[in-house]
Design a protein around this motif. Sequence first.
Motif, PDB file in Angstrom:
ATOM      1  N   LYS A 273       0.148  43.566  10.370  1.00  0.00           N
ATOM      2  CA  LYS A 273       0.716  44.245   9.206  1.00  0.00           C
ATOM      3  C   LYS A 273       0.307  43.615   7.880  1.00  0.00           C
ATOM      4  N   ARG A 274      -0.510  42.577   7.895  1.00  0.00           N
ATOM      5  CA  ARG A 274      -0.946  41.944   6.651  1.00  0.00           C
ATOM      6  C   ARG A 274      -2.463  41.806   6.648  1.00  0.00           C
ATOM      7  N   MET A 275      -3.084  42.145   5.520  1.00  0.00           N
ATOM      8  CA  MET A 275      -4.533  42.020   5.406  1.00  0.00           C
ATOM      9  C   MET A 275      -4.892  41.837   3.939  1.00  0.00           C
ATOM     10  N   GLY A 276      -5.791  40.896   3.660  1.00  0.00           N
ATOM     11  CA  GLY A 276      -6.218  40.666   2.289  1.00  0.00           C
ATOM     12  C   GLY A 276      -7.601  40.051   2.243  1.00  0.00           C
ATOM     13  N   MET A 277      -8.377  40.423   1.229  1.00  0.00           N
ATOM     14  CA  MET A 277      -9.735  39.911   1.073  1.00  0.00           C
ATOM     15  C   MET A 277      -9.730  38.738   0.094  1.00  0.00           C
ATOM     16  N   GLY A 278     -10.008  37.553   0.612  1.00  0.00           N
ATOM     17  CA  GLY A 278     -10.113  36.383  -0.234  1.00  0.00           C
ATOM     18  C   GLY A 278     -11.515  36.258  -0.818  1.00  0.00           C
ATOM     19  N   SER A 279     -11.733  35.239  -1.610  1.00  0.00           N
ATOM     20  CA  SER A 279     -13.060  34.992  -2.173  1.00  0.00           C
ATOM     21  C   SER A 279     -14.037  34.641  -1.063  1.00  0.00           C
ATOM     22  N   ASN A 280     -15.321  34.710  -1.391  1.00  0.00           N
ATOM     23  CA  ASN A 280     -16.399  34.395  -0.447  1.00  0.00           C
ATOM     24  C   ASN A 280     -16.423  35.342   0.750  1.00  0.00           C
ATOM     25  N   GLY A 281     -15.850  36.540   0.576  1.00  0.00           N
ATOM     26  CA  GLY A 281     -15.893  37.547   1.634  1.00  0.00           C
ATOM     27  C   GLY A 281     -15.085  37.184   2.863  1.00  0.00           C
ATOM     28  N   GLN A 282     -14.029  36.396   2.675  1.00  0.00           N
ATOM     29  CA  GLN A 282     -13.189  35.989   3.804  1.00  0.00           C
ATOM     30  C   GLN A 282     -11.996  36.932   3.921  1.00  0.00           C
ATOM     31  N   LEU A 283     -11.954  37.692   5.008  1.00  0.00           N
ATOM     32  CA  LEU A 283     -10.893  38.662   5.244  1.00  0.00           C
ATOM     33  C   LEU A 283      -9.790  38.013   6.078  1.00  0.00           C
ATOM     34  N   LEU A 325       0.959  37.400   2.643  1.00  0.00           N
ATOM     35  CA  LEU A 325      -0.461  37.042   2.515  1.00  0.00           C
ATOM     36  C   LEU A 325      -0.935  37.520   1.154  1.00  0.00           C
ATOM     37  N   GLU A 326      -1.490  36.616   0.365  1.00  0.00           N
ATOM     38  CA  GLU A 326      -1.926  36.975  -0.983  1.00  0.00           C
ATOM     39  C   GLU A 326      -3.151  36.188  -1.425  1.00  0.00           C
ATOM     40  N   PRO A 327      -4.325  36.843  -1.515  1.00  0.00           N
ATOM     41  CA  PRO A 327      -5.491  36.175  -2.106  1.00  0.00           C
ATOM     42  C   PRO A 327      -5.237  35.901  -3.587  1.00  0.00           C
ATOM     43  N   ILE A 328      -5.700  34.767  -4.062  1.00  0.00           N
ATOM     44  CA  ILE A 328      -5.532  34.398  -5.470  1.00  0.00           C
ATOM     45  C   ILE A 328      -6.847  34.649  -6.193  1.00  0.00           C
ATOM     46  N   ALA A 329      -6.804  35.527  -7.178  1.00  0.00           N
ATOM     47  CA  ALA A 329      -8.012  35.902  -7.911  1.00  0.00           C
ATOM     48  C   ALA A 329      -8.584  34.701  -8.658  1.00  0.00           C
ATOM     49  N   ASN A 330      -9.907  34.675  -8.752  1.00  0.00           N
ATOM     50  CA  ASN A 330     -10.637  33.648  -9.497  1.00  0.00           C
ATOM     51  C   ASN A 330     -10.506  32.248  -8.915  1.00  0.00           C
ATOM     52  N   ARG A 331     -10.054  32.172  -7.652  1.00  0.00           N
ATOM     53  CA  ARG A 331      -9.966  30.879  -6.978  1.00  0.00           C
ATOM     54  C   ARG A 331     -10.381  31.051  -5.524  1.00  0.00           C
ATOM     55  N   ASP A 332     -10.807  29.955  -4.903  1.00  0.00           N
ATOM     56  CA  ASP A 332     -11.201  29.988  -3.501  1.00  0.00           C
ATOM     57  C   ASP A 332     -10.020  29.667  -2.599  1.00  0.00           C
ATOM     58  N   VAL A 333      -8.885  30.332  -2.846  1.00  0.00           N
ATOM     59  CA  VAL A 333      -7.697  30.077  -2.039  1.00  0.00           C
ATOM     60  C   VAL A 333      -6.993  31.388  -1.707  1.00  0.00           C
ATOM     61  N   VAL A 334      -6.285  31.364  -0.585  1.00  0.00           N
ATOM     62  CA  VAL A 334      -5.407  32.458  -0.183  1.00  0.00           C
ATOM     63  C   VAL A 334      -4.065  31.848   0.197  1.00  0.00           C
ATOM     64  N   TYR A 335      -2.987  32.404  -0.361  1.00  0.00           N
ATOM     65  CA  TYR A 335      -1.641  31.972  -0.003  1.00  0.00           C
ATOM     66  C   TYR A 335      -1.191  32.773   1.221  1.00  0.00           C
ATOM     67  N   VAL A 336      -0.752  32.073   2.246  1.00  0.00           N
ATOM     68  CA  VAL A 336      -0.295  32.706   3.486  1.00  0.00           C
ATOM     69  C   VAL A 336       1.085  32.168   3.832  1.00  0.00           C
ATOM     70  N   VAL A 337       2.019  33.069   4.123  1.00  0.00           N
ATOM     71  CA  VAL A 337       3.320  32.656   4.645  1.00  0.00           C
ATOM     72  C   VAL A 337       3.271  32.845   6.160  1.00  0.00           C
ATOM     73  N   GLN A 338       3.319  31.726   6.883  1.00  0.00           N
ATOM     74  CA  GLN A 338       3.203  31.757   8.341  1.00  0.00           C
ATOM     75  C   GLN A 338       4.241  30.824   8.944  1.00  0.00           C
TER      76      GLN A 338
END
Length: 371
Positions: A273-283, A325-338
């Motif tokens: 139920k969660r999907m997001g595209m992070g930087s560097n093409g990391q899904l 799950l939330e990709p952070i714009a302009n940074r090479d990070v993704v916030y994930v609640v797991q």
Amino acid sequence: MSSVFASAGLFLIDAAKDAIVRQPPIPAGNAPGLMTLSPNKKLTLVFSASNNSVAAISNATESSIGSVSLPGPTESMAVSQDGSTGYAAVSSAPVAGQSPGAVEVLNLTGGSTIEIGVTSARYLVASHNTNRLLVFSDNSDVVTVIAPSNIGTSTDPRTFVPGFDRPVWGVFSTDDTTAYILNCGPECGGQAASVQTLDLTQNPPVAGPALPVPAATVGLLTGSTLYVAGTPLGTACDSSTAATSCGVLSVVAVASMTLTNPSPIIITDGYHKRMGMGSNGQLFVGARTCAEISTASEVRGCLSIFNTANSSVVVPPENGDVTGLEPIANRDVVYVVQGGELRIFNTTTDKLGSNQVDIAGQAIDVKSLDF
């Protein structure tokens, strides 16, 4: 960032520095969890499971502007373009003359509600311009299309479109003329999983042909590519894991409505139920109720990271359901609640970054407000 238990409320994090910038948290009910942003990001809706209430938070003032009570719990909300109206799917809402289920229309300035009966309404998706809502019901082969402009008028705002196979989600094209409907199929008690177009330029909307995929419960459209994830029944994993059940990611070219991945892309199982595209093409793909592994030789949870450049998949050694799950714009990070914890992943390594944020209590969801 929503959290319950130890310090219920919304934690404000500076996502440029990975640091909490507000203490104490913003009050938003006793058990804040699911969050939804308005399209203009001026407002955040927060559902509290303790009393089935929805709080409206002004992102500018970082304070509540009011709350609305729901007749039951919700797993899906949306906000109108101007932020004045909220929508929540409540599958258990009592409705006179029909089986339970409704979309609750929330007046975010006056606190009142209007109820639109949709039996067993579980999920809803708003178009980018919020001129259409797609509503998905449990154990149904129908998509309900709601025209918000007709709510409160003599015209029924609902159009019931048949011809699907246990649809559970939809993704709108950038111009909102087409919705790509995800048919859950066997994973939800249906016949065949697929992606199916819904032409919204027609009145009533028209269901198009279905493109078979292994499974489909969540999707993300990036340009002309639609990524779709789900868990086909009885799908085995490869030899890299002790898990006995796995999910599948599919890649669809929407211009031709064809699959572009020649072989199945194996990811974790569970209900995605969660999907997001992070930087560097990391899904990043998140699920709940997956087959977790926690042994001396392997740790595995419900998060998969797909490299769109080389088609490799990483399953980080972290246990737990993915609820945010939330990709952070302009940074090479993704916030994930797991697993009830906020985890900050580096998209260059697919590993946890060196700087992590400790959230008091159980973290539930995360949203980016102003990047």
